[in-house]
Every structure is written in structure tokens, then in C-alpha cells.
Scaffold this motif. Structure first.
Motif, mmCIF file in Angstrom:
data_model
loop_
_atom_site.group_PDB
_atom_site.id
_atom_site.type_symbol
_atom_site.label_atom_id
_atom_site.label_comp_id
_atom_site.label_asym_id
_atom_site.label_seq_id
_atom_site.Cartn_x
_atom_site.Cartn_y
_atom_site.Cartn_z
ATOM 1 N N CYS A 147 -8.950 0.408 3.197
ATOM 2 C CA CYS A 147 -8.124 -0.101 2.095
ATOM 3 C C CYS A 147 -7.961 -1.615 2.216
ATOM 4 C CB CYS A 147 -6.781 0.617 2.120
ATOM 5 S SG CYS A 147 -5.631 0.060 0.873
ATOM 6 N N VAL A 205 0.872 -1.179 0.000
ATOM 7 C CA VAL A 205 0.000 0.000 0.000
ATOM 8 C C VAL A 205 0.908 1.228 0.000
ATOM 9 C CG1 VAL A 205 -1.720 1.255 1.363
ATOM 10 C CG2 VAL A 205 -1.732 -1.254 1.374
ATOM 11 N N ALA A 213 -5.850 -5.766 -7.440
ATOM 12 C CA ALA A 213 -5.386 -4.380 -7.265
ATOM 13 C C ALA A 213 -3.915 -4.377 -6.855
ATOM 14 C CB ALA A 213 -6.242 -3.673 -6.206
ATOM 15 N N THR A 227 -8.972 5.079 -12.084
ATOM 16 C CA THR A 227 -8.733 4.929 -10.644
ATOM 17 C C THR A 227 -10.056 4.918 -9.870
ATOM 18 O OG1 THR A 227 -6.605 6.057 -10.814
ATOM 19 C CG2 THR A 227 -7.626 6.010 -8.624
ATOM 20 N N CYS A 283 -3.139 5.359 0.021
ATOM 21 C CA CYS A 283 -3.924 5.872 1.152
ATOM 22 C C CYS A 283 -3.421 7.257 1.510
ATOM 23 C CB CYS A 283 -3.763 4.960 2.373
ATOM 24 S SG CYS A 283 -4.577 3.370 2.173
ATOM 25 N N VAL A 296 -2.227 0.842 -4.937
ATOM 26 C CA VAL A 296 -3.277 1.544 -4.183
ATOM 27 C C VAL A 296 -2.610 2.571 -3.268
ATOM 28 C CG1 VAL A 296 -4.913 -0.372 -4.261
ATOM 29 C CG2 VAL A 296 -3.351 -0.168 -2.328
ATOM 30 N N ASP A 349 -4.734 1.859 -9.023
ATOM 31 C CA ASP A 349 -6.018 1.160 -9.105
ATOM 32 C C ASP A 349 -7.049 1.848 -8.221
ATOM 33 O OD1 ASP A 349 -5.306 -1.180 -10.782
ATOM 34 O OD2 ASP A 349 -3.863 -1.505 -9.158
ATOM 35 N N ALA A 350 -6.604 2.322 -7.058
ATOM 36 C CA ALA A 350 -7.560 2.950 -6.138
ATOM 37 C C ALA A 350 -6.861 3.949 -5.233
ATOM 38 C CB ALA A 350 -8.264 1.888 -5.285
ATOM 39 N N TYR A 399 -11.011 -3.370 1.107
ATOM 40 C CA TYR A 399 -11.106 -3.309 -0.364
ATOM 41 C C TYR A 399 -10.168 -4.334 -1.000
ATOM 42 C CZ TYR A 399 -10.559 -1.186 -5.049
ATOM 43 O OH TYR A 399 -10.490 -0.954 -6.403
ATOM 44 N N LEU A 400 -8.939 -4.404 -0.483
ATOM 45 C CA LEU A 400 -7.947 -5.312 -1.083
ATOM 46 C C LEU A 400 -8.381 -6.772 -0.959
ATOM 47 C CD1 LEU A 400 -4.565 -3.662 -0.037
ATOM 48 C CD2 LEU A 400 -5.590 -3.749 -2.320
#
Ligand SMILES: Cc1ncc(COP(=O)(O)O)c(C=O)c1O
Length: 350
Positions: free
Chosen positions: A289, A42, A299, A213, A304, A302, A187-188, A292-293
Motif C-alpha cells: 500500500c 490508511v 489516492a 476501486t 488494507c 485506501v 480508491d484502492a 502504491y501511495l
């Protein structure tokens, strides 16, 4: 309280330009954490490294610039804001930098460390103690702001909850800075919401420049910042007692609602695994996060957004006694962590 006579308008503009040069860029660093029994990387954008210790240095700059440029803030005026801490510290610093006065309306959730810094920076601090109908303090603080504005014609409200300059500065500064620091489109992106200004501005920029994204907003249990159900909250910074004026479905792909235990768990995990001391809202963002992962194994990149550092939270999310005092069992070790990442997040709304 008398207003502070300060520099002329053009001098204020000039000083504000110098202040702008002190903002960011803040570092982005990858950390690898055990999420759902698997190492996942992350990227953390560490806004605790920003001037005044949080992402709110940018917000303060944007709000004050908007007031100055539109002529609503004039020499001799005094800034006024309702703040849970970080914006207050940033505005207090900016006000000192500009040599104008600042009054912060705060509540009992504000960390003692933040109050100390406000005083050091010369801010006048007004504390409200009544909870509002939704269990928080925001509406009480805003009532006090309205009274102060009525009583003092030279007070100027920065209005972080309603000013379009709040999201605008994050679209202008935070979004491009973040995207430019990454090797490719992520990706996010995950960020905490309170006013929603940071998230809305960053999301708007990513919609335009990185449309693939996914933008994931992270709120806290008890907050109504975006679709939530009202309840008692114990952390400052993340969540709000009223809906964000800046967020809508076009900017939010997913919403994750974290609870305090999961936020505390991820704050401690990042400290233990990476030696980085992140704030409570950043812990909640990491929790969102992680959730989500677990449902997005594909993903890879990503990010944060960590709004501040952990120093102010020694007495809250990093403190087992405090957690127990609000009826929350302190998070355990790694085993508890993997259970948390699956169950302690209350909801993920797609
Ligand atoms: C620690 C922390 N995290 C997150 C936020 C959320 O920022 P915004 O008001 O832009 O939604 C804030 C805002 O005060 C904050 O202080």
C-alpha cells in the motif's frame, strides 16, 4: 485414526448456521502513517478480531457449508486440510463446534503458537518436512493429503486451493461487509494472496459494486501465487508454491511483491504509530500500500485487509534475531522506513 461419530446432517446444518452468526463484522479503523515523508491515512480492516483470530474463519465456514450442502460431508466423516496455520485453526474450531473430527497437514513454517492452538482444539496434526521443488512445502503437504484420502475413505478434503466455495464466501461476506463500512467507494483495496480466495472474492464483489476501486494484490518474494518467480519463503500465510486457481487479470489491477524486511518494517510501524498489532501478511500488505501511495498522491481512501493479528509473529517479523537468522537486516527507525518504502518492495506490476 478412527472417524468421530457426530450429529446427523440436519443438526450439522443447524450448527453451521449458528457458527455463521459468530463471523464478523470485523472493525475498520483509519491509521495515519509517515509514507514517503508525508502523513497518509490508511484504513485497516482487522480480521484478527474475527472468530479464531483470522479472515480464515470465513473461508472455513464457506468451505464446510459447500461440502455439507452438496452432500459431500456426511455425519461420521472427518475434515482434512493442508494448512499453514490460520485455516487449520479456523477449521479446528469449526469442527469442534460441529462435533466432527479434523486432521491438519502442516509444515515446519507453522508458528508454534498455531500448533498449540490446533492441539487445544483437538485437531490431529500431521507435519511434512520435505520442501517441494519450488522451495516451499505446499506441494509436499498436498501429496500427504492425497495419501491420507486414499488410506481413509471417511476423510473429506476441504480443498482451500481449488474449491470455488473459497472465493465465493468472500464475495458473499467479506466484500459487502467491507464496502458497507466505508463512507464511499475506496480508491484502492489491498489484500495478501496465498490461495487467492480472499482477494478473488472481495475483488469480484468490488468489480460489481464499486468498479472504480483499484484492486491491489500483495504477494511475498519467492511465491508463485500470481506470476511470481519461485524461491525460498520464510513466512506462513502469504504466498504459495503454486499459482492461485482463483486469480486472473480481470480481478487484479496491480500486483505488489513485498519482501520480509518491508513486511517487518510496516508491522512495527503500525504498532509504534497506532498501537495495533498486525500479522506478517498484513505488514506486507501495508508495504504494498505504501508503495502504491507513493505513486498515487491523489489516492485518499485506501483500505488494507489485515488477515490476522500480530500475536503469532513474536518469533518472526517482530524478532530481530529471527530476521538475522534468515539473512535479513532488521528494519531501523523512521529513516530506514522511508528508504524501505521506496526500495525494499521488489516489484510493482501494473
Ligand atoms: C495471515 C494470512 N494472510 C493472508 C492469507 C491469504 O489468504 P488467501 O488464502 O485467501 O489468499 C492467509 C491465508 O492463509 C493468511 O493466513
Amino acid at each position: 485414526m478412527t472417524t468421530v461419530e457426530g450429529p446427523a446432517g440436519s443438526a450439522l446444518q443447524e450448527r453451521l448456521r449458528h457458527f455463521r452468526a459468530l463471523l464478523g463484522p470485523t472493525p475498520v479503523t483509519p491509521v495515519t502513517l509517515n509514507i514517503g515523508g508525508r502523513p497518509r491515512t490508511v484504513h485497516l480492516k482487522l480480521e484478527g478480531h474475527n472468530l479464531a483470530g483470522s479472515v480464515k474463519a470465513r473461508t472455513a465456514y464457506g468451505l464446510v457449508r459447500g461440502l455439507l450442502e452438496s452432500g459431500r460431508l456426511r455425519p461420521g466423516d472427518r475434515l482434512l486440510e493442508s494448512t499453514s496455520g490460520n485455516l487449520g485453526i479456523a477449521l479446528a474450531m469449526l469442527a469442534r463446534y460441529l462435533q466432527i473430527g479434523f486432521t491438519a497437514v502442516v509444515d515446519p513454517l507453522v508458528a508454534p503458537e498455531s500448533l498449540r492452538r490446533l492441539s487445544e482444539l483437538g485437531a490431529e496434526v500431521v507435519t511434512v518436512t520435505e520442501r517441494d521443488a519450488s522451495g516451499g512445502y505446499l506441494l509436499s503437504r498436498l501429496d500427504r493429503v492425497a495419501e491420507l484420502l486414499k488410506e481413509n475413505p471417511r476423510y473429506v478434503w476441504t480443498n482451500q486451493y481449488g474449491s470455488p466455495d473459497n472465493p465465493a464466501v468472500h464475495r458473499e461476506l467479506t466484500g459487502p461487509e467491507l464496502l458497507g463500512q466505508l463512507p464511499e467507494s475506496p480508491d484502492a483495496v489491498f489484500a495478501a494472496i496465498s490461495t487467492g480466495g480472499t482477494f478473488a472474492g472481495v475483488s469480484r464483489y468490488f468489480r460489481e459494486h464499486s468498479p472504480t476501486t483499484e484492486m491491489v494484490a500483495v504477494d511475498i518474494e519467492g511465491s508463485v501465487a500470481f506470476r511470481g518467480r519461485p524461491g525460498r519463503r520464510h513466512l506462513s500465510g502469504i504466498g504459495a508454491s503454486r499459482p492461485s486457481a482463483f486469480l486472473d487479470d480481470s480481478l487484479v489491477d496491480h500486483l505488489q511483491v513485498a519482501d520480509i524486511r518491508s513486511a517487518a518494517h510496516y508491522c512495527r510501524l503500525v504498532l509504534r504509530e497506532a498501537g495495533l498489532h498486525i500479522g506478517a501478511s498484513a505488514g506486507a500488505v501495508l508495504a504494498g500500500c505504501a508503495r502504491y501511495l507513493e505513486t498515487h498522491p491523489e489516492a485518499e481512501l485506501v483500505v488494507c485487509l489485515c488477515a490476522d493479528g500480530g500475536e503469532k509473529y513474536a518469533g518472526t517479523v517482530y524478532n530481530d534475531h529471527w530476521l538475522r537468522s534468515i539473512g535479513v537486516a532488521p528494519p531501523g527507525g523512521d529513516a530506514a522506513g522511508s528508504a524501505l518504502s521506496g526500495s525494499a518492495i521488489l516489484s510493482g506490476v501494473g
